[in-house]
Design a protein around this motif. Structure first.
Motif, PDB file in Angstrom:
ATOM      1  N   THR A  38     129.151  29.622  91.552  1.00  0.00           N
ATOM      2  CA  THR A  38     127.797  29.242  91.931  1.00  0.00           C
ATOM      3  C   THR A  38     127.695  29.189  93.448  1.00  0.00           C
ATOM      4  O   THR A  38     128.395  28.407  94.090  1.00  0.00           O
ATOM      5  N   THR A  40     124.619  29.184  96.521  1.00  0.00           N
ATOM      6  CA  THR A  40     123.202  29.146  96.851  1.00  0.00           C
ATOM      7  C   THR A  40     122.943  30.207  97.911  1.00  0.00           C
ATOM      8  O   THR A  40     123.602  30.221  98.957  1.00  0.00           O
ATOM      9  N   THR A  74     134.398  25.306  99.546  1.00  0.00           N
ATOM     10  CA  THR A  74     133.266  24.431  99.833  1.00  0.00           C
ATOM     11  C   THR A  74     132.640  23.959  98.524  1.00  0.00           C
ATOM     12  O   THR A  74     132.476  24.732  97.583  1.00  0.00           O
ATOM     13  N   VAL A  75     132.281  22.687  98.478  1.00  0.00           N
ATOM     14  CA  VAL A  75     131.724  22.104  97.252  1.00  0.00           C
ATOM     15  C   VAL A  75     130.417  22.782  96.854  1.00  0.00           C
ATOM     16  O   VAL A  75     130.225  23.164  95.705  1.00  0.00           O
ATOM     17  N   ASN A  76     129.479  22.923  97.775  1.00  0.00           N
ATOM     18  CA  ASN A  76     128.193  23.569  97.502  1.00  0.00           C
ATOM     19  C   ASN A  76     128.016  24.749  98.452  1.00  0.00           C
ATOM     20  O   ASN A  76     127.326  24.632  99.464  1.00  0.00           O
ATOM     21  N   LEU A  78     126.858  27.806 100.534  1.00  0.00           N
ATOM     22  CA  LEU A  78     125.528  28.271 100.929  1.00  0.00           C
ATOM     23  C   LEU A  78     125.674  29.470 101.852  1.00  0.00           C
ATOM     24  O   LEU A  78     126.450  29.429 102.816  1.00  0.00           O
TER      25      LEU A  78
END
Length: 164
Positions: A38, A40, A74-76, A78
């Motif tokens: 995943t 973003t 990286t956790v989220n 982008l």
């Protein structure tokens, strides 16, 4: 290495490039290759570029490959891509929120086989950014990188608006 060498001899076949489509195609390629990851994506409207479509695709492929590679821990993750026309040029900015690098070593980024992270940490050959720079310069443009450790990286590609 062969791609890097070939670029020195290859002539530019310029034309107008729909950068929205080019980036959309690359994003689809990356998400298809890593369906369980995943990321973003923040992709702004991008102005058309003037240049060789295959060569500039290679530039953005390399930049986005790096963004994805260096956000892997990286956790989220982008990845942001923006573009604008500025003072007779077209500027594209690729940002990520990955591991970043020490800007004191920035010059090494664009030299073949000069890595700022070990091969054990992050895979790669160390020629992707050298290829990107060779292509961008061949188009009459510039590429610069900015970063700090653990603060992600920003790559800015500036190209002429039209034929040289």
């Amino acid at each position: 290495l062969m791609v890097y060498s070939k670029l020195g001899r290859q002539s530019v076949m310029p034309g107008s490039i729909d950068m929205d489509e080019l980036i959309r195609d690359l994003k689809l390629e990356f998400t298809t290759m890593q369906p369980d990851r995943t990321v973003t994506w923040d992709i702004g409207p991008l102005p058309a570029a003037w240049g060789d479509a295959g060569m500039l695709r290679q530039v953005f492929y390399n930049l986005l490959t790096n963004a994805l590679k260096f956000t892997r821990q990286t956790v989220n993750p982008l990845v942001r891509i923006a573009g604008e026309k500025v003072d007779g040029t077209t500027r594209y900015v690729v940002r990520d929120n990955g591991v970043g690098f020490d800007s004191n070593h920035q010059r090494r980024l664009f030299q073949p086989f000069q890595r700022l992270h070990s091969a054990q940490e992050f895979e790669g050959t160390g020629v992707g950014l050298a290829i990107a720079q060779r292509v961008v310069v061949k188009h009459g443009g510039t590429i610069v990188a900015e970063s700090q450790p653990q603060e992600g990286a920003t790559f800015t590609v500036t190209l002429p608006v039209g034929p040289l």
